[in-house]
Design a protein around this motif. Structure first.
Motif, PDB file in Angstrom:
ATOM      1  N   VAL A 130       0.726  -1.298   0.037  1.00 35.58           N
ATOM      2  CA  VAL A 130      -0.069   0.059  -0.101  1.00 35.58           C
ATOM      3  C   VAL A 130       0.922   1.327  -0.053  1.00 35.58           C
ATOM      4  O   VAL A 130       0.292   2.125  -0.676  1.00 35.58           O
ATOM      5  CB  VAL A 130      -0.923   0.165   1.228  1.00 35.58           C
ATOM      6  CG1 VAL A 130      -1.698   1.253   1.207  1.00 35.58           C
ATOM      7  CG2 VAL A 130      -1.937  -1.279   1.285  1.00 35.58           C
ATOM      8  N   LYS A 131       1.970   1.202   0.892  1.00 34.70           N
ATOM      9  CA  LYS A 131       2.884   2.168   0.902  1.00 34.70           C
ATOM     10  C   LYS A 131       3.344   2.619  -0.508  1.00 34.70           C
ATOM     11  O   LYS A 131       3.588   3.915  -0.805  1.00 34.70           O
ATOM     12  CB  LYS A 131       3.985   1.926   1.966  1.00 34.70           C
ATOM     13  CG  LYS A 131       4.640   3.202   2.394  1.00 34.70           C
ATOM     14  CD  LYS A 131       5.440   2.828   3.618  1.00 34.70           C
ATOM     15  CE  LYS A 131       6.744   3.933   3.726  1.00 34.70           C
ATOM     16  NZ  LYS A 131       7.932   3.204   3.165  1.00 34.70           N
ATOM     17  N   GLN A 132       3.857   1.428  -1.188  1.00 35.60           N
ATOM     18  CA  GLN A 132       4.579   1.637  -2.679  1.00 35.60           C
ATOM     19  C   GLN A 132       3.544   2.260  -3.380  1.00 35.60           C
ATOM     20  O   GLN A 132       3.752   3.050  -4.393  1.00 35.60           O
ATOM     21  CB  GLN A 132       5.047   0.498  -2.953  1.00 35.60           C
ATOM     22  CG  GLN A 132       6.406   0.184  -1.967  1.00 35.60           C
ATOM     23  CD  GLN A 132       7.037  -1.093  -2.625  1.00 35.60           C
ATOM     24  OE1 GLN A 132       7.596  -1.252  -3.709  1.00 35.60           O
ATOM     25  NE2 GLN A 132       7.122  -2.287  -2.089  1.00 35.60           N
ATOM     26  N   VAL A 133       2.245   1.752  -3.578  1.00 36.24           N
ATOM     27  CA  VAL A 133       1.320   2.277  -4.443  1.00 36.24           C
ATOM     28  C   VAL A 133       1.166   3.788  -4.199  1.00 36.24           C
ATOM     29  O   VAL A 133       1.226   4.621  -5.221  1.00 36.24           O
ATOM     30  CB  VAL A 133      -0.119   1.488  -4.337  1.00 36.24           C
ATOM     31  CG1 VAL A 133      -1.106   2.081  -5.197  1.00 36.24           C
ATOM     32  CG2 VAL A 133       0.047   0.146  -4.567  1.00 36.24           C
ATOM     33  N   LYS A 134       0.890   4.200  -3.055  1.00 30.11           N
ATOM     34  CA  LYS A 134       0.784   5.544  -2.750  1.00 30.11           C
ATOM     35  C   LYS A 134       2.010   6.296  -3.046  1.00 30.11           C
ATOM     36  O   LYS A 134       1.821   7.597  -3.875  1.00 30.11           O
ATOM     37  CB  LYS A 134       0.486   6.008  -1.099  1.00 30.11           C
ATOM     38  CG  LYS A 134      -0.851   5.526  -0.818  1.00 30.11           C
ATOM     39  CD  LYS A 134      -1.048   5.571   0.756  1.00 30.11           C
ATOM     40  CE  LYS A 134      -2.469   4.958   1.049  1.00 30.11           C
ATOM     41  NZ  LYS A 134      -2.640   5.108   2.522  1.00 30.11           N
ATOM     42  N   GLU A 135       3.411   5.700  -3.118  1.00 31.34           N
ATOM     43  CA  GLU A 135       4.449   6.503  -3.294  1.00 31.34           C
ATOM     44  C   GLU A 135       4.344   6.644  -4.718  1.00 31.34           C
ATOM     45  O   GLU A 135       4.899   7.636  -5.114  1.00 31.34           O
ATOM     46  CB  GLU A 135       5.849   5.699  -2.789  1.00 31.34           C
ATOM     47  CG  GLU A 135       6.083   5.938  -1.308  1.00 31.34           C
ATOM     48  CD  GLU A 135       7.164   5.163  -0.831  1.00 31.34           C
ATOM     49  OE1 GLU A 135       7.273   5.016   0.506  1.00 31.34           O
ATOM     50  OE2 GLU A 135       7.623   4.397  -1.782  1.00 31.34           O
ATOM     51  N   ILE A 136       4.286   5.563  -5.636  1.00 28.35           N
ATOM     52  CA  ILE A 136       4.276   5.774  -7.000  1.00 28.35           C
ATOM     53  C   ILE A 136       3.260   6.648  -7.706  1.00 28.35           C
ATOM     54  O   ILE A 136       3.420   7.295  -8.365  1.00 28.35           O
ATOM     55  CB  ILE A 136       4.240   4.236  -7.688  1.00 28.35           C
ATOM     56  CG1 ILE A 136       5.501   3.462  -7.287  1.00 28.35           C
ATOM     57  CG2 ILE A 136       4.359   4.387  -9.132  1.00 28.35           C
ATOM     58  CD1 ILE A 136       5.439   2.076  -7.729  1.00 28.35           C
ATOM     59  N   LEU A 137       1.971   6.750  -6.830  1.00 25.72           N
ATOM     60  CA  LEU A 137       1.078   7.419  -7.560  1.00 25.72           C
ATOM     61  C   LEU A 137       1.394   9.058  -7.360  1.00 25.72           C
ATOM     62  O   LEU A 137       1.244   9.819  -8.073  1.00 25.72           O
ATOM     63  CB  LEU A 137      -0.170   7.236  -6.754  1.00 25.72           C
ATOM     64  CG  LEU A 137      -0.953   5.846  -7.367  1.00 25.72           C
ATOM     65  CD1 LEU A 137      -2.398   5.885  -6.778  1.00 25.72           C
ATOM     66  CD2 LEU A 137      -0.978   5.480  -8.778  1.00 25.72           C
ATOM     67  N   ALA A 138       2.032   9.151  -5.974  1.00 29.80           N
ATOM     68  CA  ALA A 138       2.266  10.585  -5.695  1.00 29.80           C
ATOM     69  C   ALA A 138       3.317  11.046  -6.759  1.00 29.80           C
ATOM     70  O   ALA A 138       3.225  12.233  -7.356  1.00 29.80           O
ATOM     71  CB  ALA A 138       2.642  10.665  -4.480  1.00 29.80           C
ATOM     72  N   GLU A 139       4.501  10.259  -6.893  1.00 20.37           N
ATOM     73  CA  GLU A 139       5.885  10.383  -7.696  1.00 20.37           C
ATOM     74  C   GLU A 139       5.443  10.726  -9.017  1.00 20.37           C
ATOM     75  O   GLU A 139       5.922  11.697  -9.629  1.00 20.37           O
ATOM     76  CB  GLU A 139       6.447   9.021  -7.485  1.00 20.37           C
ATOM     77  CG  GLU A 139       7.926   9.322  -8.318  1.00 20.37           C
ATOM     78  CD  GLU A 139       8.486   7.915  -8.247  1.00 20.37           C
ATOM     79  OE1 GLU A 139       8.511   7.329  -7.273  1.00 20.37           O
ATOM     80  OE2 GLU A 139       8.872   7.604  -9.438  1.00 20.37           O
ATOM     81  N   CYS A 140       4.438  10.104  -9.616  1.00 21.08           N
ATOM     82  CA  CYS A 140       3.765  10.440 -10.926  1.00 21.08           C
ATOM     83  C   CYS A 140       2.730  11.318 -11.246  1.00 21.08           C
ATOM     84  O   CYS A 140       2.221  11.504 -12.217  1.00 21.08           O
ATOM     85  CB  CYS A 140       3.497   9.066 -11.713  1.00 21.08           C
ATOM     86  SG  CYS A 140       4.563   7.630 -11.979  1.00 21.08           S
ATOM     87  N   GLN A 141       2.543  11.817  -9.849  1.00 26.36           N
ATOM     88  CA  GLN A 141       1.167  12.837  -9.757  1.00 26.36           C
ATOM     89  C   GLN A 141      -0.064  12.287 -10.524  1.00 26.36           C
ATOM     90  O   GLN A 141      -0.693  12.846 -11.267  1.00 26.36           O
ATOM     91  CB  GLN A 141       1.492  13.979 -10.375  1.00 26.36           C
ATOM     92  CG  GLN A 141       2.617  14.775  -9.648  1.00 26.36           C
ATOM     93  CD  GLN A 141       2.828  15.915 -10.062  1.00 26.36           C
ATOM     94  OE1 GLN A 141       2.624  16.532 -11.302  1.00 26.36           O
ATOM     95  NE2 GLN A 141       3.529  16.981  -9.290  1.00 26.36           N
TER      96      GLN A 141
END
Ligand code: C2E
Ligand code: CA
Ligand code: CA
Ligand code: CA
Length: 279
Positions: A130-141
């Motif tokens: 979950v943490k990584q999903v959130k990180e990638i979505l944030a990183e890619c906006q």
């Protein structure tokens, strides 16, 4: 007879060895392909067939190896699941697809949704996923409310409270959860009432069973009705024939995916599809 049996055992051993070597070789080639960025992402449109509009895309991995040639994702995904390579593959799918779909959405009034496949194996540590999903979505906006996770029933079957919590977390974040290959998993239906899910994706085998005169359509009908009574969305995959589309529309299943509309294609080709649809 005894002697022959012995020989058979040897032949059998050799077969197993061959199989193992094949897998080892594939694993090595896959590792290299990941490192050298040879893995591609293709996109298959999801259609609202009432108005023939594209609502989103599913990201699907593609790999053509110099030595092995084209390898079906069914094959290399299963090798990747056994060898821990599924996580790097998933990261490729996530990052490439989020970046690509974001570019398309900048130029669209109605943003496309993006669906990514998640393997059951990835839920061994649900919290960090979950943490990584959130990180990638944030990183890619990438907007979480246009992001969909596709899981199979096996994810729910073999996993824990932690998995359920992870799915709840993702949903609270705005992400939708779809059950892929729905109807093929032999699982109890009771989970549908309690688990945090949004959509049932009718497996393509059931759609392909629907023939010209709508015979063999009992299972798709039942799944559509089930989804409606549970207030879940429903989408049909593997729609290849006009009459399958007609059947689904008549039965109030509007969301579809399949060769009738488009095969999974490279980004550039999807742009042509978008241009044609919007024209
Ligand atoms: P899936 O997630 O159920 O994907 C649907 C498969 O059906 C895709 O096969 C797609 O090309 C194919 N398909 C779509 N429309 C039609 C149609 O009208 N007729 C027919 N006969 N087939 C259709 P593909 O791309 O070969 O992928 C196979 C499986 O590999 C996927 O099944 C999924 O389980 C796995 N896979 C692919 N990419 C990923 C990924 O990024 N992560 C994970 N975990 N699995 C993936
Ligand atoms: Ca899928
Ligand atoms: Ca499927
Ligand atoms: Ca599948």
């Amino acid at each position: 007879a005894k002697k022959q049996g012995g020989n058979q055992a040897i032949v059998y051993d050799e077969e197993i060895n061959k199989e193992k070597n094949k897998k080892l070789r594939m694993e090595a080639r896959l590792r290299k392909a990941i490192k050298n960025q040879e893995i591609e992402v293709f996109y298959q449109p999801k259609i609202d067939a009432r108005a023939d509009v594209i609502t989103g895309v599913e990201a699907l991995l593609r790999w053509t190896d110099e030595e092995l040639g084209f390898v079906s994702p069914e094959v290399f995904v299963s090798v990747a699941e056994e060898t821990g390579l599924i996580h790097p593959l998933w990261e490729i799918a996530m990052k490439k697809a989020c970046t690509q779909v974001n570019k398309w959405n900048e130029q669209r009034e109605e943003p496309l949704s993006l669906a990514v496949n998640f393997s059951a194996k990835q839920f061994h540590d649900p919290a960090s996923l979950v943490k990584q999903v959130k990180e990638i979505l944030a990183e890619c906006q990438f907007a979480p409310n246009h992001f969909e996770v596709e899981i199979t029933e096996s994810t729910l079957l073999f996993n824990s409270e932690e998995t359920i919590k992870a799915l709840k977390d993702l949903r609270e974040y705005g992400i939708s959860i779809s059950i892929d290959d729905f109807g093929t998993g032999y699982s109890s239906l009771s989970y549908l009432k309690t688990l945090p899910i949004d959509c049932l994706k009718i497996d393509k085998s059931f759609i392909q069973d629907i023939k010209e005169n709508y015979c063999n359509s009992e299972i798709p009908s039942a799944i559509i009705n089930l989804a409606r009574s549970l207030r879940l969305e429903v989408i049909a995959e593997g729609v290849e024939e006009e009459y399958q589309k007609e059947f689904l529309l008549k039965n109030n299943c509007y969301h579809m995916q399949g060769y009738l509309f488009s095969r999974p294609v490279r980004g550039e080709e999807l742009e042509d599809f978008l241009a044609r649809m919007d024209a």
